[in-house]
Design a protein around this motif. Structure first.
Motif, PDB file in Angstrom:
ATOM      1  N   VAL A 391       0.843  -1.202   0.000  1.00 56.34           N
ATOM      2  CA  VAL A 391       0.000   0.000   0.000  1.00 56.34           C
ATOM      3  C   VAL A 391       0.874   1.246   0.000  1.00 56.34           C
ATOM      4  CG1 VAL A 391      -1.638   1.352   1.361  1.00 56.34           C
ATOM      5  CG2 VAL A 391      -1.989  -1.099   1.086  1.00 56.34           C
ATOM      6  N   LEU A 392       1.864   1.285   0.883  1.00 51.13           N
ATOM      7  CA  LEU A 392       2.726   2.464   0.990  1.00 51.13           C
ATOM      8  C   LEU A 392       3.702   2.553  -0.176  1.00 51.13           C
ATOM      9  CD1 LEU A 392       3.381   2.495   4.830  1.00 51.13           C
ATOM     10  CD2 LEU A 392       1.940   4.027   3.505  1.00 51.13           C
ATOM     11  N   GLN A 393       4.058   1.427  -0.748  1.00 47.03           N
ATOM     12  CA  GLN A 393       4.902   1.455  -1.941  1.00 47.03           C
ATOM     13  C   GLN A 393       4.191   2.207  -3.064  1.00 47.03           C
ATOM     14  OE1 GLN A 393       5.759  -2.427  -3.515  1.00 47.03           O
ATOM     15  NE2 GLN A 393       6.834  -1.667  -5.302  1.00 47.03           N
ATOM     16  N   ASN A 394       2.914   1.905  -3.256  1.00 50.98           N
ATOM     17  CA  ASN A 394       2.142   2.571  -4.305  1.00 50.98           C
ATOM     18  C   ASN A 394       1.911   4.043  -3.993  1.00 50.98           C
ATOM     19  OD1 ASN A 394       1.899   0.178  -5.767  1.00 50.98           O
ATOM     20  ND2 ASN A 394       0.035  -0.423  -4.689  1.00 50.98           N
ATOM     21  N   MET A 395       1.770   4.373  -2.719  1.00 48.98           N
ATOM     22  CA  MET A 395       1.454   5.746  -2.344  1.00 48.98           C
ATOM     23  C   MET A 395       2.692   6.642  -2.303  1.00 48.98           C
ATOM     24  SD  MET A 395      -1.355   5.080   0.660  1.00 48.98           S
ATOM     25  CE  MET A 395      -1.934   6.745   0.678  1.00 48.98           C
ATOM     26  N   SER A 396       3.853   6.065  -1.987  1.00 49.26           N
ATOM     27  CA  SER A 396       5.056   6.873  -1.786  1.00 49.26           C
ATOM     28  C   SER A 396       6.040   6.810  -2.949  1.00 49.26           C
ATOM     29  CB  SER A 396       5.771   6.419  -0.517  1.00 49.26           C
ATOM     30  OG  SER A 396       6.286   5.102  -0.673  1.00 49.26           O
ATOM     31  N   GLY A 397       5.935   5.766  -3.783  1.00 45.84           N
ATOM     32  CA  GLY A 397       6.902   5.596  -4.855  1.00 45.84           C
ATOM     33  C   GLY A 397       8.178   4.903  -4.422  1.00 45.84           C
ATOM     34  N   ARG A 398       8.299   4.568  -3.135  1.00 47.71           N
ATOM     35  CA  ARG A 398       9.457   3.831  -2.639  1.00 47.71           C
ATOM     36  C   ARG A 398       9.190   2.333  -2.782  1.00 47.71           C
ATOM     37  NH1 ARG A 398      12.106   7.566   0.918  1.00 47.71           N
ATOM     38  NH2 ARG A 398      13.746   6.011   1.177  1.00 47.71           N
ATOM     39  N   ASP A 399      10.256   1.531  -2.939  1.00 48.24           N
ATOM     40  CA  ASP A 399      10.043   0.094  -3.062  1.00 48.24           C
ATOM     41  C   ASP A 399       9.661  -0.502  -1.713  1.00 48.24           C
ATOM     42  OD1 ASP A 399      12.514  -1.355  -1.759  1.00 48.24           O
ATOM     43  OD2 ASP A 399      13.336   0.312  -2.926  1.00 48.24           O
ATOM     44  N   SER A 400       9.063  -1.690  -1.736  1.00 53.12           N
ATOM     45  CA  SER A 400       8.504  -2.285  -0.521  1.00 53.12           C
ATOM     46  C   SER A 400       9.579  -2.587   0.524  1.00 53.12           C
ATOM     47  CB  SER A 400       7.727  -3.561  -0.860  1.00 53.12           C
ATOM     48  OG  SER A 400       8.568  -4.515  -1.458  1.00 53.12           O
ATOM     49  N   PHE A 401      10.797  -2.892   0.087  1.00 52.87           N
ATOM     50  CA  PHE A 401      11.848  -3.189   1.057  1.00 52.87           C
ATOM     51  C   PHE A 401      12.331  -1.934   1.773  1.00 52.87           C
ATOM     52  CE2 PHE A 401      11.953  -7.015  -1.517  1.00 52.87           C
ATOM     53  CZ  PHE A 401      12.074  -7.999  -0.540  1.00 52.87           C
ATOM     54  N   ALA A 402      12.266  -0.780   1.095  1.00 50.16           N
ATOM     55  CA  ALA A 402      12.586   0.488   1.766  1.00 50.16           C
ATOM     56  C   ALA A 402      11.527   0.795   2.822  1.00 50.16           C
ATOM     57  CB  ALA A 402      12.667   1.616   0.739  1.00 50.16           C
ATOM     58  N   VAL A 403      10.265   0.536   2.487  1.00 49.63           N
ATOM     59  CA  VAL A 403       9.187   0.736   3.463  1.00 49.63           C
ATOM     60  C   VAL A 403       9.351  -0.237   4.625  1.00 49.63           C
ATOM     61  CG1 VAL A 403       6.695   0.788   3.815  1.00 49.63           C
ATOM     62  CG2 VAL A 403       7.653   1.523   1.626  1.00 49.63           C
ATOM     63  N   ALA A 404       9.722  -1.499   4.307  1.00 51.56           N
ATOM     64  CA  ALA A 404       9.933  -2.493   5.366  1.00 51.56           C
ATOM     65  C   ALA A 404      11.056  -2.065   6.299  1.00 51.56           C
ATOM     66  CB  ALA A 404      10.252  -3.858   4.742  1.00 51.56           C
ATOM     67  N   LYS A 405      12.121  -1.479   5.747  1.00 49.17           N
ATOM     68  CA  LYS A 405      13.226  -0.993   6.578  1.00 49.17           C
ATOM     69  C   LYS A 405      12.752   0.114   7.514  1.00 49.17           C
ATOM     70  CE  LYS A 405      17.868   1.035   6.280  1.00 49.17           C
ATOM     71  NZ  LYS A 405      18.917   1.548   5.346  1.00 49.17           N
ATOM     72  N   ALA A 406      11.898   0.997   6.998  1.00 53.37           N
ATOM     73  CA  ALA A 406      11.351   2.073   7.831  1.00 53.37           C
ATOM     74  C   ALA A 406      10.461   1.526   8.937  1.00 53.37           C
ATOM     75  CB  ALA A 406      10.572   3.051   6.959  1.00 53.37           C
ATOM     76  N   ALA A 407       9.828   0.368   8.686  1.00 49.66           N
ATOM     77  CA  ALA A 407       8.879  -0.205   9.650  1.00 49.66           C
ATOM     78  C   ALA A 407       9.542  -1.100  10.688  1.00 49.66           C
ATOM     79  CB  ALA A 407       7.800  -0.993   8.908  1.00 49.66           C
ATOM     80  N   VAL A 408      10.858  -1.344  10.579  1.00 48.57           N
ATOM     81  CA  VAL A 408      11.534  -2.274  11.490  1.00 48.57           C
ATOM     82  C   VAL A 408      11.327  -1.916  12.965  1.00 48.57           C
ATOM     83  CG1 VAL A 408      13.815  -3.051  12.280  1.00 48.57           C
ATOM     84  CG2 VAL A 408      13.227  -3.168   9.863  1.00 48.57           C
ATOM     85  N   PRO A 409      11.511  -0.641  13.381  1.00 52.53           N
ATOM     86  CA  PRO A 409      11.287  -0.332  14.810  1.00 52.53           C
ATOM     87  C   PRO A 409       9.878  -0.667  15.275  1.00 52.53           C
ATOM     88  CG  PRO A 409      12.398   1.486  13.699  1.00 52.53           C
ATOM     89  CD  PRO A 409      11.940   0.548  12.632  1.00 52.53           C
TER      90      PRO A 409
END
Length: 438
Positions: A391-409
């Motif tokens: 969902v955030l990949q489509n909304m932000s233009g970042r790849d899913s693994f970058a979003v996953a890295k942001a979500a680690v904490p």
């Protein structure tokens, strides 16, 4: 017939069949029916057609299950309203004084929408479509904005009404209302953990936070928040009806749909097109979940005939594991499964095997439902199949693994939440016991 070769080889064969079917891309509901069929044919002389017909009908003809399409439809209706814009404008002035300021809108906004949605992806998308552009425009850290939204979006599963909670209650044969009530305080706990982390991060990274916005008057805050009052009133009525026993979960779902339609009309977004889209989307998702539930019911019945779940529970008992070691092992198992399959599939695939162990260890099934939902929340932000990441990949233009890295904490904050509700189970059980004293 393979009954003479023992249950362990049969279990291995059945697991292999399931893994192969999933690898081939077969729908999970169909795959479960095939595995159940194989289990009965390999081990028993039971007429497979009769078992299939009776279990599929019994799993579908449930009054409690009627809440599922209604809660899904309620979330779909509100997803198409201006609720996200109203929520951001209404919450931002009240949260601007906290370190982290508007990042807390992600947490509180997702928590509020979760209480009328039941879907993690819808919660994440609804709040994200207005919050991400606003946070970017004001200069907030991109990774923190994405991570807090990915984590907060998972609240759609934990704060009732929750679609996976309905699925678990049906699979475990427990009260939907009690599972709903059990998720409320843990949901607030997760929100507190998220906001606490944002607060600490902001204090330690002042240089990465934008300058404070001008102070606003109390009157301005009240005017900005006025449009949120109908949504908050709808949430209050649903929770009050559940807690006070005024209505069943299905009746509350019907009230919720009515309230959502009124809110959509009031906001000017209720058109024939949005009504049709919300109804079709809810129908598609409901049909998918019902197929999974039907397949799971058939597999559960087939496994009961084979005796594999009871044998596995007995085997676990011989290991003499402490309850906490069992919970730790299940946590690791579910985190691994979350990397491979979606949350609803996690629930229906494992309950037939896991629930006998949980009963044997003396855990409350209502509590275990909340424990399981928090683990399913982790799956929403775990690559490669985490829905919130896409969902955030489509909304932000970042790849899913970058979003996953942001979500680690926020993933590790959910691990902390699991530890806390395991150490203090009354956090989950207080409201169900209050509403339904023994």
């Amino acid at each position: 017939m393979f009954a003479d070769i023992g249950l362990v080889p049969v279990a291995a064969i059945l697991f292999g069949i399931l893994a192969l079917l999933l690898a081939l891309g077969i729908w999970i509901g169909i795959a479960l029916i095939i595995v159940g069929f194989a289990a009965i044919v390999l081990v028993t002389n039971v007429p497979v057609g009769a078992v299939l017909a009776t279990t599929v009908w019994a799993s579908s003809a449930s009054w409690s299950l009627a809440a599922l399409p209604l809660f899904i439809w309620m979330g779909e209706i509100l997803f198409r309203t201006r609720l996200s814009e109203q929520m951001f404008l209404g919450l931002a002035p009240w949260l601007n004084w906290l370190p982290g300021r508007l990042l807390h809108v992600n947490v509180v906004g997702c928590g509020v929408f979760a209480a009328v949605s039941g879907s993690s992806a819808a919660t994440c998308a609804t709040i994200g479509k207005i919050a991400l552009p606003e946070l970017k425009k004001r200069g907030y850290d991109d990774m923190m904005s994405l991570g807090s939204l990915a984590g907060s979006g998972t609240l759609g599963l934990l704060i009732p009404p929750s679609i996976p909670m309905v699925v678990y209650a049906i699979a475990a044969n427990v009260s939907v209302i009690q599972v709903f009530l059990a998720g409320f305080l843990p949901g607030l706990l997760v929100m507190a953990l998220y906001s606490g982390y944002i607060l600490v991060w902001s204090l330690l990274n002042r240089h990465r936070s934008p300058k404070p916005e001008p102070r606003t008057s109390l009157g301005f805050k009240l005017r900005q928040s006025a449009k949120l009052l109908p949504v908050l009133l709808l949430i209050f009525l649903i929770f009050a009806a559940l807690l006070l026993g005024w209505a069943t979960a299905t009746e509350c779902a019907a009230w919720g749909v009515t309230g959502a339609l009124i809110l959509a009309w009031w906001s000017g977004t209720l058109t024939w097109e949005t009504f049709r889209e919300s109804l079709l989307s809810a129908t598609r998702l409901t049909a998918t979940i019902m197929l999974i539930l039907a397949g799971a019911a058939f597999t559960t019945a087939a496994m009961a005939y084979t005796g594999i779940p009871v044998a596995l529970a007995s085997w676990v008992e011989t290991l003499q594991l402490s309850p906490y070691v069992l919970i730790a092992a299940l946590t690791v198992l579910y985190i691994f499964l979350g990397c491979l399959i979606d949350g609803i599939s996690m629930i229906v695939l494992t309950t037939v095997v896991v629930l006998p162990m949980i009963k044997q260890a003396g855990f409350d099934l209502i509590w275990f439902g909340v424990f399981l939902i928090v683990l399913v929340e982790m799956a929403q932000i775990t690559p490669p199949v985490g829905f919130n990441l896409f969902v955030l990949q489509n909304m932000s233009g970042r790849d899913s693994f970058a979003v996953a890295k942001a979500a680690v904490p926020f993933f590790f904050l959910l691990v902390a939440a699991v530890a806390i509700i395991t150490a203090f189970p009354d956090i989950a059980l207080f409201l169900p016991r209050l509403a339904f004293p023994e």
